[in-house]
Design an enzyme around this catalytic site. Structure first.
Site, PDB file in Angstrom:
ATOM      1  N   ALA A  66       0.814  -1.226   0.000  1.00 18.38           N
ATOM      2  CA  ALA A  66       0.000   0.000   0.000  1.00 18.38           C
ATOM      3  C   ALA A  66       0.845   1.271   0.000  1.00 18.38           C
ATOM      4  O   ALA A  66       0.439   2.287  -0.561  1.00 18.38           O
ATOM      5  CB  ALA A  66      -0.933   0.002   1.214  1.00 18.38           C
ATOM      6  N   THR A  87      -4.004 -11.729  13.460  1.00 12.94           N
ATOM      7  CA  THR A  87      -5.206 -10.897  13.488  1.00 12.94           C
ATOM      8  C   THR A  87      -5.169  -9.871  12.366  1.00 12.94           C
ATOM      9  O   THR A  87      -4.157  -9.206  12.147  1.00 12.94           O
ATOM     10  CB  THR A  87      -5.338 -10.207  14.863  1.00 12.94           C
ATOM     11  OG1 THR A  87      -5.471 -11.228  15.846  1.00 12.94           O
ATOM     12  CG2 THR A  87      -6.546  -9.283  14.914  1.00 12.94           C
ATOM     13  N   CYS A 121      16.410   0.611   0.856  1.00  9.72           N
ATOM     14  CA  CYS A 121      16.957  -0.378   1.780  1.00  9.72           C
ATOM     15  C   CYS A 121      18.435  -0.598   1.547  1.00  9.72           C
ATOM     16  O   CYS A 121      19.129  -1.111   2.403  1.00  9.72           O
ATOM     17  CB  CYS A 121      16.190  -1.683   1.644  1.00  9.72           C
ATOM     18  SG  CYS A 121      15.755  -2.026  -0.044  1.00  9.72           S
TER      19      CYS A 121
END
Ligand code: PLP
Length: 384
Positions: free
Chosen positions: A202, A242, A328
């Site tokens: 996203a 979850t 990164c």
């Protein structure tokens, strides 16, 4: 202090206000766990996740049941590559990927090599595209997976995904693509493009960090994935944990917005990029990295031979946020593996800058950045 102009939209993008607004209720009153099947709070959260899943699936012409939420594209790539290796190792132990992939693809492949799998890292042509004949020659009877990214995060190059996927489908080899940089910027249709697995995130498309998805094809035949996270059996057993409702709601909103405004937004990014390149290309010793047209509209990656990209980046720091390559690996002193794969010497690879133009950039900003570079460059070249 005025904040520097942000031109590093390949590293991450700002959160769109409309995405934030959509997320807020799920941090506040609608905080339920979608797995709580016995009460209102659970149903409310479950309904939000269902809508988000459908919206994301619709955006790529998939079925909602084919979307597996993950913490981002790194996890989606790991799940795809390790999950396929584990599920199909009896069929074969050979994988194919490309030298210019993101480390979130290369590192899981290297890990599999340590377990005894064989991996072919395809070279690219000087423009960054793979040669389809070289791919065909690399295919073996024991090849189980081919992974080729849709859009490169450093040089923006768009690989011929439909053609690659067709080669794989004809031989019944599973095809995965990391579409982190492509989603919302180029049209994606997993059916017509014959994609089996696709990683999304996203935060490269004006959504929140920490959420992404793996598309896992279910028809005409179902792709099996061995889970890499075991637990409560969420996401049809493929990814326990979850469900992160606010992030998922924001992810869906971000994809909807990007797809709805894709054509005008990409047109604007292209105009800004062309303007930047028109200004810079007259400088001495400058070259464009990657294919001139088959690339993301907002990507410009250039080498200034004779200077260090890091020195230019530092000199420009108060004015503009740009980078020398992948976020990164920018901290590393190693030259970009993407640029060396194009055939660049380590010196030329170190002399590179990546501009990532995005939704919120303006022509005035681009003009200001070009002015600054043109002003600063002679002094950097003199210090060599
Ligand atoms: C940013 C990026 C990733 C990593 O995504 P996260 O969601 O930050 O884990 C993987 N692949 C590509 C091509 C990327 O640009």
């Amino acid at each position: 202090m005025q904040r520097p102009i942000y031109l590093d939209n390949h590293a991450t993008t700002p959160l769109d206000e409309r995405v934030l607004e959509a997320m807020l209720p799920y941090f506040r009153e609608s905080f339920g766990n979608p797995a709580s099947v016995g009460h209102f709070y659970g149903w409310e959260a479950e309904a939000a996740v269902k809508m988000a899943r459908s919206a994301i699936a619709a955006g790529i012409n998939a079925d909602p049941a084919e979307i597996v939420f993950t913490s981002g594209a790194t996890e989606a790539n790991n799940l795809a590559i390790k999950g396929i290796a584990e599920a199909y190792h009896q069929r074969g132990r050979h994988l194919i990927t490309v030298q210019t992939e993101h480390n979130a693809v290369l590192d899981p492949c290297r890990y599999l090599e340590s377990l005894g799998f064989a991996v072919t890292y395809l070279p690219v042509q000087p423009d960054g595209l793979i040669d389809l004949q070289v791919l065909e020659q690399a295919l073996r009877d024991d090849t189980i997976l081919v992974s080729v990214m849709m859009a490169n995060n450093e040089i923006g190059v768009l690989q011929p995904i439909a053609a690659i996927a067709k080669i794989c489908r004809d031989r019944q080899i599973i095809f995965h693509t990391d579409a982190s940089q492509a989603i919302g910027k180029v049209p994606i249709n997993v059916q017509t493009m014959q994609i089996d697995l696709m990683s999304l995130t996203a935060h490269k498309v004006y959504g929140p960090k920490g959420i992404g998805a793996l598309y896992v094809r279910r028809s005409p035949s179902r792709i099996a994935i061995a889970p890499q996270m075991h637990g409560g059996g969420h996401e049809r057993g493929m990814r326990s944990g979850t469900i992160y409702v606010p992030q998922i709601v924001g992810f869906a909103k971000a994809i909807e917005l990007a797809i709805a405004s894709q054509i005008p937004e990409q047109q604007k990014s292209l105009e800004l990029r062309q303007h930047l390149w028109q200004r810079l290309k007259t400088l001495d010793n400058i070259q464009l990295n990657g294919h001139p047209t088959q690339r993301l509209a907002g990507n410009l990656n250039i080498s200034f031979s004779g200077i260090k990209g890091a020195a230019l980046m530092l000199a420009l720091q108060p004015i503009v946020a740009i980078s020398t390559g992948a976020a990164c690996s920018s901290a590393q002193t190693k030259p970009s593996h993407v640029l060396t794969a194009l055939g660049h010497s380590p010196e030329l690879a170190h002399a590179s800058i990546r501009f990532g133009i995005g939704r919120f950039n303006t022509l005035a900003e681009i003009g200001q950045v070009a002015d600054q570079i043109i002003n600063i460059l002679p002094s950097l070249q003199r210090h060599l």
